[in-house]
Design an enzyme around this catalytic site. Sequence first.
Site, PDB file in Angstrom:
ATOM      1  N   ASP A   1      13.805   7.489 -33.756  1.00  0.00           N
ATOM      2  CA  ASP A   1      13.693   8.023 -32.226  1.00  0.00           C
ATOM      3  C   ASP A   1      12.651   7.016 -31.503  1.00  0.00           C
ATOM      4  O   ASP A   1      12.849   6.604 -30.515  1.00  0.00           O
ATOM      5  CB  ASP A   1      13.081   9.422 -32.129  1.00  0.00           C
TER       6      ASP A   1
ATOM      7  N   ARG B   1       0.186  17.074 -35.634  1.00  0.00           N
ATOM      8  CA  ARG B   1       0.124  16.579 -34.170  1.00  0.00           C
ATOM      9  C   ARG B   1      -1.223  16.385 -33.578  1.00  0.00           C
ATOM     10  O   ARG B   1      -1.593  15.436 -32.780  1.00  0.00           O
ATOM     11  CB  ARG B   1       1.109  17.677 -33.591  1.00  0.00           C
TER      12      ARG B   1
END
Length: 403
Positions: free
Chosen positions: A17, A97
């Site tokens: 990605d 994250r």
Amino acid sequence: MNDQVKKVVLAYSGGLDTSVILKWLIETYQCEVVAFSADLGQPEPMGDVEQNALRTGAVKAYVEDLKETFVQDYVFPMFRANAIYEGEYLLGTSIARPLIAKRQMEIAQREGADAVSHGATGKGNDQVRFELSYLAIDPQIKIIAPWREWDLDSRTALMAFAQKHGIRVPTTPAKPYSTDGNLLHISYEGGILEDPWQAPTDDMFQLTVSPREAPDTPETIEITFERGNPVALNGEPLSPANMLAALNRLGGKHGIGRVDIVENRFVGMKSRGVYETPGGTILRKAHMAMESITLDREVHHLRDSLVPKYAELIYNGFWFAPERLLLQSMIDDTQQHVAGVVRLQLYKGACTVTGRKSDYSLYSEAHATFEGDVVYSQKDAEGFIRLNALRLRIRKLMQDKQQ
């Protein structure tokens, strides 16, 4: 597209990605791209990440070892709360994250970038986690989320794009599921796992052996805690990252920490995920055992009542939100005397507590014994029970009168 974007800092993993995104950003926005890769202990080697980013077109590439920061400032605080999402998920992706986003924003400021970008899809949780973190740090930052803009709507299309542009990526059509790993866990989603009836194949797992193939002899270990954090394994002091790495090796060897779940994403859909969290599974079990003898009952129960909310905040991306910080402060206050040693047995996928001791233990053998004692009058229990039964007795008496 916005022609005012001059420089973008991309959270770059080197996978399919983000490799495609790097090239797409350059082509679409005609801008400079700085790649940022965080080494959080992911299983795949990071040696070629910098060169691959530069080869794909990045003007600069940062590859930073953040393992100690990750475990000390993110994983351990979460485990001091025994956080778990929907009863099974130990939040391995979720907790990574905010650290990536925080460091990414620091690099954006250093580089004078006017935008940041990530590789999260428009269907997943990570887009929310990244962007809530970005905006908590800089409310004015421009965010580019390619999955919400481009027409490359499948991993098959991404692989075709990568092949067309000569981009080297590890994902192949033979194993199209998505993985995300760090020192706490590795996750597997998508591809063959999208059918919740389809069992994962044994060759998919990277951190753990199958419990069937684990050693036939149990292994006993001891974990020492101070203020709710593990500080030594079998008497040997270890740094946070080294502690988790050692527990991963032990848990992986004994087939501990595999889960296969269907979870509720923040964006509203259900998602099937398979996770390996060997060290985290051991650590949570040990920490709960340490708390069992060192926390006051009411403090323990009150804290536990807040754990689902705390875990949900992390899962949904609110690490930097004031409510998470408030809960963390309260949780950390409960950990002052969570100190001592826990003994565990590892065997065939199971992690079993076999002992716990602490200088701060609230466990009193003199009071708990089934043998004769002189510190507790069993007759006192009669009044305790009758007082607690008073409202039940009154309720029943009123019901009887109405019949």
